[in-house]
Design an enzyme around this catalytic site. Sequence first.
Site, short mmCIF file in Angstrom:
data_model
loop_
_atom_site.label_atom_id
_atom_site.label_comp_id
_atom_site.label_asym_id
_atom_site.label_seq_id
_atom_site.Cartn_x
_atom_site.Cartn_y
_atom_site.Cartn_z
N LYS A 31 0.86 -1.20 0.00
CA LYS A 31 0.00 0.00 0.00
C LYS A 31 0.89 1.24 0.00
O LYS A 31 1.68 1.43 0.91
CB LYS A 31 -0.91 -0.01 1.24
CG LYS A 31 -1.66 1.31 1.49
CD LYS A 31 -2.63 1.23 2.67
CE LYS A 31 -3.25 2.59 3.00
NZ LYS A 31 -4.16 2.56 4.16
N ASP A 59 -2.91 10.16 3.39
CA ASP A 59 -4.30 9.72 3.56
C ASP A 59 -5.08 10.76 4.36
O ASP A 59 -5.01 10.80 5.58
CB ASP A 59 -4.33 8.36 4.27
CG ASP A 59 -5.74 7.81 4.42
OD1 ASP A 59 -6.67 8.38 3.82
OD2 ASP A 59 -5.90 6.81 5.15
N LYS A 71 -10.70 12.68 7.58
CA LYS A 71 -10.24 12.38 8.94
C LYS A 71 -10.26 13.65 9.78
O LYS A 71 -10.12 14.75 9.25
CB LYS A 71 -8.78 11.88 8.89
CG LYS A 71 -8.60 10.47 8.35
CD LYS A 71 -7.12 10.09 8.35
CE LYS A 71 -6.90 8.71 7.76
NZ LYS A 71 -7.48 7.61 8.55
N ASP A 99 1.42 6.48 5.44
CA ASP A 99 0.47 5.49 4.92
C ASP A 99 1.01 4.77 3.67
O ASP A 99 0.32 3.93 3.09
CB ASP A 99 -0.87 6.18 4.62
CG ASP A 99 -2.06 5.27 4.87
OD1 ASP A 99 -1.90 4.26 5.58
OD2 ASP A 99 -3.15 5.58 4.35
N ASP A 115 -12.41 6.65 3.45
CA ASP A 115 -11.19 6.49 4.25
C ASP A 115 -10.72 5.03 4.28
O ASP A 115 -9.62 4.74 4.72
CB ASP A 115 -11.44 7.01 5.67
CG ASP A 115 -10.16 7.30 6.42
OD1 ASP A 115 -9.09 7.27 5.79
OD2 ASP A 115 -10.23 7.57 7.64
N GLU A 154 -9.49 3.31 1.99
CA GLU A 154 -8.93 3.36 0.64
C GLU A 154 -7.83 2.33 0.41
O GLU A 154 -7.61 1.90 -0.72
CB GLU A 154 -8.39 4.78 0.35
CG GLU A 154 -6.96 5.05 0.82
CD GLU A 154 -6.77 5.00 2.33
OE1 GLU A 154 -7.77 5.06 3.06
OE2 GLU A 154 -5.61 4.88 2.80
N ARG A 206 -7.59 -0.82 1.18
CA ARG A 206 -8.06 -2.11 0.66
C ARG A 206 -8.46 -1.99 -0.82
O ARG A 206 -8.38 -2.97 -1.55
CB ARG A 206 -9.24 -2.61 1.52
CG ARG A 206 -10.45 -1.72 1.53
CD ARG A 206 -11.33 -1.93 2.74
NE ARG A 206 -10.72 -1.40 3.96
CZ ARG A 206 -11.28 -1.45 5.16
NH1 ARG A 206 -12.46 -2.02 5.33
NH2 ARG A 206 -10.67 -0.94 6.20
N1 BES Z 1 -4.41 4.57 6.80
C1 BES Z 1 -5.54 4.27 7.60
C2 BES Z 1 -5.25 3.33 8.75
C3 BES Z 1 -4.30 3.80 9.81
C4 BES Z 1 -4.78 4.23 11.02
C5 BES Z 1 -2.94 3.76 9.63
C6 BES Z 1 -3.93 4.62 12.02
C7 BES Z 1 -2.08 4.16 10.62
C8 BES Z 1 -2.58 4.59 11.81
C9 BES Z 1 -6.63 3.63 6.74
O1 BES Z 1 -6.66 4.04 5.43
C10 BES Z 1 -7.94 4.03 7.34
O2 BES Z 1 -8.24 5.17 7.35
N2 BES Z 1 -8.68 3.04 7.84
C11 BES Z 1 -9.94 3.29 8.44
C12 BES Z 1 -10.93 2.30 7.88
C13 BES Z 1 -12.35 2.57 8.27
C14 BES Z 1 -12.83 3.85 7.64
C15 BES Z 1 -13.20 1.41 7.83
C16 BES Z 1 -9.78 3.10 9.95
O3 BES Z 1 -9.06 2.19 10.37
O4 BES Z 1 -10.32 3.91 10.68
ZN ZN Z 2 -4.88 4.71 4.65
MN MN Z 3 -7.81 5.80 5.16
#
Ligand code: BES
Ligand code: ZN
Ligand code: MN
Length: 506
Positions: A274, A279, A286, A297, A356, A358, A360
């Site tokens: 990834k 992000d 966010k 990210d 968010d 993204e 996956r």
């Molecule tokens: N890049 C984030 C995940 C992340 C969170 C990385 C904290 C490093 C530290 C990912 O893209 C994300 O935003 N995931 C969301 C998914 C949700 C919206 C289903 C999450 O984990 O909140």
């Molecule tokens: Zn992310």
């Molecule tokens: Mn995200």
Amino acid sequence: MNTNLSSFAPSQVETDCLVVVVLDRTDLGAEKDRAAKSKPAPEIASSDAPVHDAAKDVLASGEVTGKPFEITLLHHPAGLKAKRLLLLGGGKSKTFSASDLRKLSGAAVRTLKGKSIRNFAFVVPETAIPAQEGVRAIVEGAFVGTFEPDYYKSDRKNDQKIDTLTIVAQGDQKPLQNALDAARIVAESQNFTRDLVNEPSNRMTPAILAERTRKMAAEVGLGCEILGPDKIKELKMGAFWGVAQGSDEPPALIVLRYNPAGTPANIHLGLVGKGITFDTGGISIKPSDGMEKMKYDMAGGATMIGTMRALALLKPKVKVTAIILATENMPSGKAQKPGDVHIAMSGKSIEIINTDAEGRLVLADGLTYARQLGCTHLVDAATLTGAVVVALGYVNAGIFASDDQMYDRFAQAMKQAGEKMWRLPLDDEYKELIKSNIADMANAGTRWGGAIFAAMFLKEFAEDTPWIHLDIAGTAWMEDQKPWIAKGPSGIALRSLVEFVKSWSA
Ligand code: BES
Ligand code: ZN
Ligand code: MN
């Protein structure tokens, strides 16, 4: 940092500082009375008599306990050629491992460079750890310890660095030198990855990441192909494009190829990373608090790039292709919106519930592409979910595997590499989570089991190809400094990945 081996007796090594490990031999199980229990039993992990003599008084004083990372620095140690003797606490001797040694070595580097000492010699401790593993741990730990994230500070302490590390070990030097050389390659690759991850997003756009990768690939002799927006659309990577469409920075699909002669014909490993260079969350934006950290990210992608660097230099005989999906995730007039439906490269339709989620999406097309290129085994690495941080904190990365045999092989590699990952489940019951009313699947749902949801989503794209997914959201960035490592990018998973790939070598 230069690295060399010495087979001299520790007392005969000329250096600014000789580092020896002190272990605590107190055996809590065996000791019956409390007084004996509380009395530390520190012991130097070297049989060199002059070193023992030089440390005799300070050991007798009771000041030294051998507890982890305890520092005792003696000047002009009598009978030694070294200018200083550093007694470095290593913890309980009974449980002392190569992983502990790796950290001690990092701690030695960080302590000594802070004192502007430019060279030192680390004595491989005489313990149950085989000497080759000891050398490897010391070299890897030392390089991990050298890394500082303060790139853009104008008063960066460039003079505080170690010029030469000498590793002191008796015995046949040839295998030890091989261990040293290999460890160096891996550790420098880990720092290469950390270097990429540390850069802020304005200095690490998808195009810059691609360029840095291209340059590295040319240096080490990897095949490198960089595909831009047109090619991504032509390949029908609807999920990847769904994320990329919102950004003014063009995305990059980075493909690295390693295919030496004499590899097993039926094995082709695919590494998918990834590479979200920033992000924001997109339209499902966010909160601003802590958002600056989302420059990391792309750590999964950077890990795969660093892994490929190490492989090109170590030259195992196995075919490996890495695919890095690099883009920003931005809100804009062109950005995807919740409720949108994309058709992924595999033909499956995806309803966007949360922009968010993204990572996956980009990985889905990366996995499909890897399968299309003929990969027989897939590993992906991604800072994928906050939920994995809730589950495992900052200590273990999350690991998911669709195939037990492949997991066992990876677990072995993890152990060798001294990296911690904890397996999480992929039971069919969790499939419920990814249901959509309108499409084949949704990209987000309930917040419960969020890391598993993401993994179940990816599994749909790995299909029947044996696959491992590493969720490094909690471990790719050190929230605090430790004695052996700076705060900032950690380079987690690279060492395990290299070890894993090597295990397939012909
Ligand atoms: N890049 C984030 C995940 C992340 C969170 C990385 C904290 C490093 C530290 C990912 O893209 C994300 O935003 N995931 C969301 C998914 C949700 C919206 C289903 C999450 O984990 O909140
Ligand atoms: Zn992310
Ligand atoms: Mn995200």
